[in-house]
Motif scaffolding. Structure first.
Motif, short mmCIF file in Angstrom:
data_model
loop_
_atom_site.label_atom_id
_atom_site.label_comp_id
_atom_site.label_asym_id
_atom_site.label_seq_id
_atom_site.Cartn_x
_atom_site.Cartn_y
_atom_site.Cartn_z
N LEU A 17 0.82 -1.21 0.00
CA LEU A 17 0.00 0.00 0.00
C LEU A 17 0.85 1.25 0.00
O LEU A 17 0.51 2.24 -0.63
CB LEU A 17 -0.95 -0.01 1.20
CG LEU A 17 -2.09 -1.02 1.10
CD1 LEU A 17 -2.88 -1.05 2.39
CD2 LEU A 17 -3.00 -0.68 -0.06
N THR A 20 2.21 2.86 -3.32
CA THR A 20 1.35 3.55 -4.27
C THR A 20 0.93 4.91 -3.73
O THR A 20 0.95 5.16 -2.53
CB THR A 20 0.07 2.74 -4.50
OG1 THR A 20 -0.66 2.73 -3.28
CG2 THR A 20 0.38 1.35 -4.91
N SER A 21 0.56 5.76 -4.63
CA SER A 21 -0.03 7.02 -4.19
C SER A 21 -1.41 7.09 -4.81
O SER A 21 -1.63 6.56 -5.89
CB SER A 21 0.82 8.19 -4.67
OG SER A 21 0.88 8.16 -6.06
N CYS A 22 -2.31 7.76 -4.14
CA CYS A 22 -3.67 7.79 -4.67
C CYS A 22 -3.71 8.66 -5.92
O CYS A 22 -3.27 9.79 -5.92
CB CYS A 22 -4.63 8.31 -3.61
SG CYS A 22 -6.20 7.49 -3.71
N VAL A 23 -4.22 8.11 -6.96
CA VAL A 23 -4.22 8.80 -8.24
C VAL A 23 -5.38 9.78 -8.29
O VAL A 23 -6.47 9.48 -7.84
CB VAL A 23 -4.36 7.77 -9.38
CG1 VAL A 23 -4.61 8.44 -10.70
CG2 VAL A 23 -3.13 6.92 -9.45
N ILE B 135 -4.49 -5.16 -5.32
CA ILE B 135 -4.42 -4.31 -4.13
C ILE B 135 -3.95 -2.92 -4.55
O ILE B 135 -4.50 -1.90 -4.15
CB ILE B 135 -3.47 -4.93 -3.08
CG1 ILE B 135 -4.14 -6.13 -2.41
CG2 ILE B 135 -3.11 -3.90 -2.01
CD1 ILE B 135 -3.22 -6.88 -1.46
N ALA B 139 -6.22 0.35 -4.26
CA ALA B 139 -5.70 1.44 -3.43
C ALA B 139 -5.70 2.74 -4.21
O ALA B 139 -5.92 3.82 -3.66
CB ALA B 139 -4.29 1.11 -2.96
N ASN B 140 -5.47 2.67 -5.51
CA ASN B 140 -5.42 3.87 -6.32
C ASN B 140 -6.80 4.33 -6.78
O ASN B 140 -7.10 5.51 -6.77
CB ASN B 140 -4.53 3.65 -7.55
CG ASN B 140 -3.07 3.85 -7.22
OD1 ASN B 140 -2.59 4.97 -7.17
ND2 ASN B 140 -2.38 2.76 -6.96
N TYR B 141 -7.60 3.40 -7.26
CA TYR B 141 -8.85 3.78 -7.91
C TYR B 141 -10.08 3.52 -7.06
O TYR B 141 -11.16 3.98 -7.39
CB TYR B 141 -9.00 3.04 -9.25
CG TYR B 141 -7.84 3.20 -10.20
CD1 TYR B 141 -7.07 4.36 -10.20
CD2 TYR B 141 -7.49 2.20 -11.10
CE1 TYR B 141 -6.01 4.52 -11.06
CE2 TYR B 141 -6.42 2.35 -11.97
CZ TYR B 141 -5.69 3.50 -11.94
OH TYR B 141 -4.65 3.65 -12.80
#
Lengths: 307, 500
Positions: A17, A20-23, B135, B139-141
């Motif tokens: 987690l 990643t960065s929130c897009v 995952i 987490a992104n979308y």
């Protein structure tokens, strides 16, 4: 023993987690309206950073370069639009300036900056993609221009003097109005104060803005396909070498921005323009109804080490 | 040679299981490397083909493989390959599928090879990469991103991408690439084909294998539901219905006839529809008669010109046949493949058509028909546990059906990277299982060498029970079906108990 397995699983999850960065997602209609009638809808109106302090520095004419009105300042200022800069040249030549010098070649993370990644994709000119290629900004005091947090930080003081040829900030852009397409290039050039903004953090974590202003630059509005001659060019390739910042910025740059003020709005039609056609109806022209915006195509950033 | 096999049989089997896992994970998209590993494994397994097959059985295996060999030759030595690949890639594409197919067939004769362990390793690896990738995606979308936000887009490197068509895929250790979500969901769907097998495992008696298959399959299904992708769900439901039918209705003669009739009718309808599509997409004036006949009839016009399916696939046939003129091959292109890719046709059938031409297409269809017949015999006659049979059949069925309606040959959105169906990793694994499930009509005697029993007994001591021929419903035999992996798990659990 069981806890150990749980811990391992949790760690794997946490690591995954944290990678990643929130897009940022957009609606498909944001900034993608086609046609002059939707001109105002496409103005970029998002700001990442609200600075608490602003410092302005006015650049002297020897400190910046302008690809159109070159004063023999340096190599970059002498670039020829037709053969050197334009990767979309209809004859297929040119040195692929945009694709080879875009920042994403050095730092891939700039590709993941949302809609502003249009500024780092190597498209230096409109290639026919129109509204899908540019960031459109206006001169509004509060909401005009753009600023963004950088995916990586830049320490300008560390690498001063080294790799000089590539260490510059530059933007390729053109002027635009919501005057009808056919007549826009008869307008006399606008006179603009451009401002390159850099953001640093204060000790308390707030943002400080350092503006480097280039005064009184002439820029024509929307010349359509006529930018292939150097003399009559609506595009402006404006920039300066990175060591200009050395005397002013002492900490890491964490954000960049760009905005402009209109000194002199184009208010009259240039009847001397070779393309001027008096038979076309120009009655609709009323300066008060129309606004001057900038179409930004590419922001070239230094190829120094990013942290 | 025989000594070598006896001594190293289990090692080669184990090596091939690792190849399956590596192929499934496919980290870094190094298809070629895993294919070469599979080829080496297949070479090592050649003695099994030579020594452990009855002569007639070997002959029928070779007959069975003829369409696959033809398909591999047509697709590897096509005009498309010569125009786009170097010799290395062409050879890889030729040997890849064949290696995995024959390795599967040979390993069936290897007494120390446990198919259930192979399944667990393959699905474990697939679950690993698919789960991590999804995952990252969620987490992104966010959950349900495909369903909720059809007008939402993201930007990457200045380009706009519809969120609906995106997944993130961890193809490198440090990087998640934007992948076509249809392609990514294919992995999840294949993974979910573990679930139908659960109907045949008693959780009381085989808790561990039940839990493992439930986790792998459950993850796959969860991903499909959370994305969501509707016709992946539909395909999963069909697979589940098939398993329920086998479990509770007990296949009989009538059921088999109905199923075969459906399959035959589908094939005939497919052939006729294909022929009409083919004639309808010709630009040559000599076909104007049939074209205008179709256009003037409302129903035919809808079937062959107006609907989305027709509009998707007609251009592909145009592309591969005369419509594009002789510079792109003309009829030569139709028969032996076009020199350019069409840019993703959306179905493996049409991908094969553009790449390898009509002959490759016919070969693979014949091979699929052969496989269908062989799988029926496998389900009826083979001594494998029922859940293994069902999982393999569901895996093959879901994979081929999904590929039929949605195979994306350009998996990545930002990288122009073409994955041919012939070298696609899951295709290789599918061919492995097709090889493994190859069953002849007649039963041939098993060839057992005298020393075999001794060496396999030694193996038992090391890796647990070897045979896995029994029914879960029979408690007396249940222990013998535990595989290598399971017994290791048993040991670990015993250790845990000791520690406590």
């Amino acid at each position: 023993m069981k806890n150990k397995h749980l811990f391992t699983l949790a760690s794997i999850l946490a690591i995954t987690l944290s990678l990643t960065s929130c897009v940022k997602t957009y609606n498909i209609n944001d900034y993608n309206h086609v046609g002059v009638e939707n001109f105002k809808l496409n103005r970029f109106r998002e700001k990442d950073i609200t600075p608490i302090k602003k410092v302005e520095t006015i650049l002297e004419s020897t400190q910046y370069f302008n690809g159109v009105h070159s004063d023999n300042f340096n190599d970059l200022g002498n670039l020829n639009y037709y053969s050197d800069l334009d990767n979309n040249s209809p004859n297929g030549y040119g040195v692929q300036f945009g694709p080879t010098n875009k920042i994403t070649n050095k730092e891939k993370s700039f590709a993941d900056t949302g809609i502003l990644s249009r500024l780092f994709d190597g498209y230096t000119f409109c290639d026919g993609g129109g509204v899908y290629r540019r960031i459109q900004i206006d001169a509004d005091e509060e909401l005009g221009g753009f600023n963004m947090k950088l995916p990586k930080e830049l320490d300008i003081t560390r690498s001063a003097g080294s790799n000089f040829a590539n260490d510059y900030f530059a933007i390729n852009m053109r002027g635009a109005t919501n005057f009808s397409d056919s007549g826009a290039h008869w307008l006399k050039p606008a006179v603009i104060d451009f401002s390159f903004d850099f953001y640093t953090r204060t000790e308390t974590g707030e943002y400080e803005m350092h503006s480097f202003i280039v005064e009184d630059v002439e820029i024509k509005a929307d010349a359509g396909d006529r930018h292939y001659s150097d003399e009559d060019n609506a595009y402006v390739f404006l920039g300066f070498y990175a060591d200009v910042l050395n005397d002013h910025i002492k900490s890491r740059i964490v954000g960049i921005g760009f905005h402009f003020d209109v000194v002199n709005n184009p208010t009259s039609i240039d009847v001397d323009d070779p393309d001027y056609n008096p038979e076309v109806d120009v009655d609709e022209f009323d300066p008060s109804m129309h606004e001057f915006n900038l179409f930004l195509y590419e922001y070239f950033l230094p190829f120094q080490t990013w942290y | 040679m025989l000594e070598f096999i006896k001594r190293n049989g289990s090692f080669i089997g184990f090596l091939f299981m690792e190849v399956l896992a590596l192929v499934a994970i496919n980290l870094g998209d190094f298809n070629e490397i895993w294919t070469i590993l599979g080829f080496i494994g297949a070479l090592l397994l050649i003695p099994y083909l030579v020594f452990f097959f009855d002569k007639r059985e070997r002959l029928s295996l070779l007959l069975f493989s003829i369409p696959l060999v033809l398909y591999s030759v047509f697709i590897s030595f096509s005009r498309f390959s010569f125009a786009n690949y170097n010799w290395f890639t062409i050879i890889i594409s030729l040997i890849g599928g064949l290696s995995f197919f024959f390795a599967g067939a040979s390993l069936k004769k290897c007494k120390t090879f446990n198919i259930e362990t192979a399944l667990l390793i393959f699905f474990g690896a697939l679950a690993f990469i698919t789960t991590i990738s999804f995952i990252v995606t969620f987490a992104n979308y966010g959950f349900f991103y495909r369903g909720l936000s059809s007008s939402n887009v993201i930007y990457y490197d200045g380009e706009m991408f519809s969120l609906y068509s995106l997944s993130l895929w961890v193809s490198q250790i440090t990087n998640a690439n934007m992948m076509n979500s249809d392609f990514a969901i294919m992995y999840a769907l294949v993974l979910s084909s573990c679930l139908p097998g659960l109907l045949f495992i008693s959780p009381k008696m085989h808790l561990k294998r039940f839990v493992l298959f439930a986790i792998f399959g459950g993850l796959g299904l969860l991903i499909i539901l959370l994305s969501p992708k509707y016709y992946a769900i539909a395909i999963f439901v069909l697979a589940m219905l098939f398993a329920i039918y086998v479990r509770f209705a007990k296949p009989n003669r009538v059921g088999r006839i109905v199923l075969n009739t459906i399959a035959l009718v589908t094939l005939v309808v497919f052939a006729i529809v294909f022929l009409i599509f083919l004639l309808n997409s010709q630009s040559s004036p000599s076909f104007n008669g049939i074209k205008s006949f179709i256009q003037n009839n409302t129903i035919l016009n809808f079937l062959f010109n107006e609907n989305g399916f027709a509009q998707t696939f007609k251009p592909v046939l145009d592309f591969t046949s005369t419509n594009y003129g002789f510079q792109n091959g003309g009829w030569l292109g139709f028969l032996f493949g076009s020199t350019q890719s069409y840019g993703g046709t959306g179905s493996f059938i049409f991908d094969v058509m553009t790449e390898g031409g009509f002959f490759a297409l016919v070969s693979i269809i014949v091979f699929v028909v052969f496989t269908y017949i062989s799988l029926q015999r496998y389900l009826k006659k083979n001594k494998d546990s029922m859940h293994v049979k069902i999982i393999i059949i569901c895996f093959l069925a879901t994979f081929f059906v999904f590929s039929l309606i949605n195979y994306q040959s350009f998996p990545y959105m930002t990288v122009n990277y073409y994955v041919s169906f012939a070298t696609f990793p899951i295709t290789l694994v599918a061919l492995f299982f097709i090889g493994y499930t190859f069953t002849t009509k007649k039963d041939y005697p098993e060839i057992v060498f005298e020393d075999e029993s001794v060496s396999s007994k030694k193996q038992e001591n090391i890796t647990g029970e070897v045979t896995n021929s029994n029914d879960d419903a029979n408690p007396t035999n249940s222990d013998t079906s535990s595989g290598v992996d399971i017994s290791i798990l048993d040991e670990i659990e015993e250790e845990n108990i000791d520690e406590k």
